[in-house]
Design an enzyme around this catalytic site. Structure first.
Site, PDB file in Angstrom:
ATOM      1  N   SER A 282     -34.412  39.050 117.122  1.00 40.91           N
ATOM      2  CA  SER A 282     -35.336  40.180 117.096  1.00 40.91           C
ATOM      3  C   SER A 282     -34.680  41.413 116.446  1.00 40.91           C
ATOM      4  CB  SER A 282     -35.761  40.524 118.519  1.00 40.91           C
ATOM      5  OG  SER A 282     -34.617  40.887 119.266  1.00 40.91           O
TER       6      SER A 282
ATOM      7  N   CYS B 124     -28.526  37.086 126.688  1.00 44.85           N
ATOM      8  CA  CYS B 124     -29.249  37.801 125.626  1.00 44.85           C
ATOM      9  C   CYS B 124     -28.197  38.117 124.578  1.00 44.85           C
ATOM     10  CB  CYS B 124     -29.869  39.088 126.162  1.00 44.85           C
ATOM     11  SG  CYS B 124     -30.499  40.157 124.826  1.00 44.85           S
ATOM     12  N   THR B 125     -28.507  37.807 123.333  1.00 46.02           N
ATOM     13  CA  THR B 125     -27.474  37.921 122.304  1.00 46.02           C
ATOM     14  C   THR B 125     -27.134  39.381 121.973  1.00 46.02           C
ATOM     15  OG1 THR B 125     -29.156  37.662 120.578  1.00 46.02           O
ATOM     16  CG2 THR B 125     -28.021  35.678 121.307  1.00 46.02           C
ATOM     17  N   HIS B 126     -27.944  40.317 122.449  1.00 45.65           N
ATOM     18  CA  HIS B 126     -27.587  41.733 122.280  1.00 45.65           C
ATOM     19  C   HIS B 126     -26.470  42.155 123.249  1.00 45.65           C
ATOM     20  CE1 HIS B 126     -31.322  42.111 120.022  1.00 45.65           C
ATOM     21  NE2 HIS B 126     -31.128  43.409 119.836  1.00 45.65           N
TER      22      HIS B 126
ATOM     23  N   CYS C 276     -31.427  34.037 119.610  1.00 47.48           N
ATOM     24  CA  CYS C 276     -32.168  34.946 120.477  1.00 47.48           C
ATOM     25  C   CYS C 276     -32.658  34.134 121.674  1.00 47.48           C
ATOM     26  CB  CYS C 276     -33.362  35.512 119.704  1.00 47.48           C
ATOM     27  SG  CYS C 276     -34.458  36.541 120.680  1.00 47.48           S
ATOM     28  N   ASN C 277     -32.266  34.559 122.861  1.00 42.98           N
ATOM     29  CA  ASN C 277     -32.679  33.818 124.059  1.00 42.98           C
ATOM     30  C   ASN C 277     -34.174  33.937 124.298  1.00 42.98           C
ATOM     31  OD1 ASN C 277     -30.072  32.979 125.836  1.00 42.98           O
ATOM     32  ND2 ASN C 277     -29.643  34.751 124.562  1.00 42.98           N
ATOM     33  N   THR C 278     -34.714  35.133 124.025  1.00 39.70           N
ATOM     34  CA  THR C 278     -36.132  35.348 124.290  1.00 39.70           C
ATOM     35  C   THR C 278     -36.981  34.439 123.399  1.00 39.70           C
ATOM     36  OG1 THR C 278     -35.542  37.644 124.757  1.00 39.70           O
ATOM     37  CG2 THR C 278     -37.872  37.157 124.521  1.00 39.70           C
TER      38      THR C 278
ATOM     39  N   TYR D 226     -38.128  42.136 121.730  1.00 41.90           N
ATOM     40  CA  TYR D 226     -39.054  41.040 122.043  1.00 41.90           C
ATOM     41  C   TYR D 226     -39.142  40.810 123.564  1.00 41.90           C
ATOM     42  CZ  TYR D 226     -39.426  39.036 117.265  1.00 41.90           C
ATOM     43  OH  TYR D 226     -39.700  38.793 115.951  1.00 41.90           O
ATOM     44  N   GLY D 227     -38.090  41.230 124.268  1.00 39.68           N
ATOM     45  CA  GLY D 227     -37.931  40.836 125.676  1.00 39.68           C
ATOM     46  C   GLY D 227     -39.022  41.292 126.609  1.00 39.68           C
TER      47      GLY D 227
HETATM   48  N1  DGL Z   1     -31.372  39.200 121.424  1.00 37.34           N
HETATM   49  C1  DGL Z   1     -32.490  38.725 122.118  1.00 37.34           C
HETATM   50  C2  DGL Z   1     -32.191  37.743 123.200  1.00 37.34           C
HETATM   51  O1  DGL Z   1     -31.189  37.063 123.111  1.00 37.34           O
HETATM   52  C3  DGL Z   1     -33.704  39.531 122.314  1.00 37.34           C
HETATM   53  C4  DGL Z   1     -33.694  40.876 122.711  1.00 37.34           C
HETATM   54  C5  DGL Z   1     -35.018  41.564 122.644  1.00 37.34           C
HETATM   55  O2  DGL Z   1     -35.514  41.735 121.531  1.00 37.34           O
HETATM   56  O3  DGL Z   1     -35.530  41.940 123.688  1.00 37.34           O
HETATM   57  O4  DGL Z   1     -32.924  37.613 124.134  1.00 37.34           O
END
Ligand code: DGL
Length: 290
Positions: A23, A204-206, A85-87, A54-55
């Site tokens: 995202s 979450c990859t962030h 991205c996990n979401t 996206y979350g």
């Molecule tokens: N980096 C994303 C993840 O791993 C999404 C974060 C987001 O956009 O909320 O879930």
């Protein structure tokens, strides 16, 4: 101007770069490790910063945005796309794999980050109590819960949503004092719900961009797992088992960075994060021609 579906057709069976999608900035934490593991492979990274986070979005919308991004990367010649991205992995991967890929091009592959993380978690925990920080979308989807029940039924799993962490990263506030407040709050909440936790997944990859702060509030002795290395080893293993896909990756060691938002801001962060000069290009419309 060619339409996306025509461009996808034109690239069927042709070697291309590996596509990496998130995202926003978070997937860079995965990309860095993927490039370390496969230094001669070509990569295209796409961050949908204009529509992040996206979350907190609905299933339908995350699915729609993710499918659009995957089709765009296919049209750019990718035969393999990693949802970093996990979401998106939680809300869109299964539908794309089962319902969309067969119609788009059954030989292409889209892989996510949840399964590889769930697979290795049993190797880390002694207490068999595992925690996870994730976006509200990942946590409510219960994707990790479902994988862990299948793979490690003896593990007690507690997932905790951190709605403010991605906005902090996307707004370049991960190192600021505001981040301390929100990190301490969520760490305390997770560890109060299960004090026996000895391993925490950054689901979450962030979140690796907040790692130093998270580490400062999580007691020593509790392991904090970042997904980059895990996903990179899993991809290497996948390519060993699928030489037909391995052969469809071009090998020039190049990286193309794309964002749906402002390119300069993305380039600045990517340069710091990737540890090499990085120039991003803006894509204005993922559903439009190339
Ligand atoms: N980096 C994303 C993840 O791993 C999404 C974060 C987001 O956009 O909320 O879930």
């Amino acid at each position: 101007m060619r339409q996306i579906s025509e461009a996808i057709k034109a690239t069927v069976g042709h070697p291309g770069p590996i596509g990496v999608f998130d995202s926003g900035y978070g997937g860079l934490t995965i990309l860095r490790e993927l490039r370390r593991a496969l230094p001669d492979a070509d990569f295209i990274y796409l961050g949908d910063n204009a529509r992040a986070p996206y979350g907190t979005r609905s299933f339908d919308l995350v699915y729609h945005f993710t499918l659009e991004a995957v089709r765009y990367l296919f049209a750019r010649g990718c035969q393999l796309v990693i949802l970093a991205c996990n979401t998106a992995s939680a809300k869109a991967l299964r539908s794309i794999q089962q319902h969309d890929l067969p119609g788009i091009d059954p030989s292409r592959r889209v892989l996510g980050v949840i399964r590889p993380t769930a697979e290795i978690i049993g190797d880390y925990t002694q207490s068999r109590h595992v925690g996870l920080f994730g976006t509200p979308g990942t946590v409510t989807s219960q994707s990790y819960d479902m994988e862990l029940v299948k793979l490690h039924p003896d593990i007690t799993f507690t997932a905790h949503a951190c709605p403010m962490w991605v906005p902090l990263v996307e707004n370049l506030e991960a190192d600021g004092p505001g981040a301390d407040y929100f990190v301490e709050k969520e760490v305390n909440a997770l560890l109060e719900s299960d004090p026996a936790i000895d391993t925490i997944i950054l689901g979450c990859t962030h979140y690796p961009l907040l790692y130093d702060k998270i580490r400062a509030y999580v007691p020593r002795g509790i392991e904090i797992l970042r997904q980059g290395g895990i996903v990179a080893s899993s991809l290497l293993d996948y390519l060993r088992r699928h030489p037909e896909m391995e052969r469809l990756i071009t090998r020039g060691g190049t990286l193309e960075l794309l964002t749906t938002e402002e390119a300069d801001k993305f380039s600045g962060l990517a340069t710091i994060f990737m540890g090499e000069p990085s120039t991003a290009m803006r894509v204005n419309d993922l559903s439009a021609p190339l």
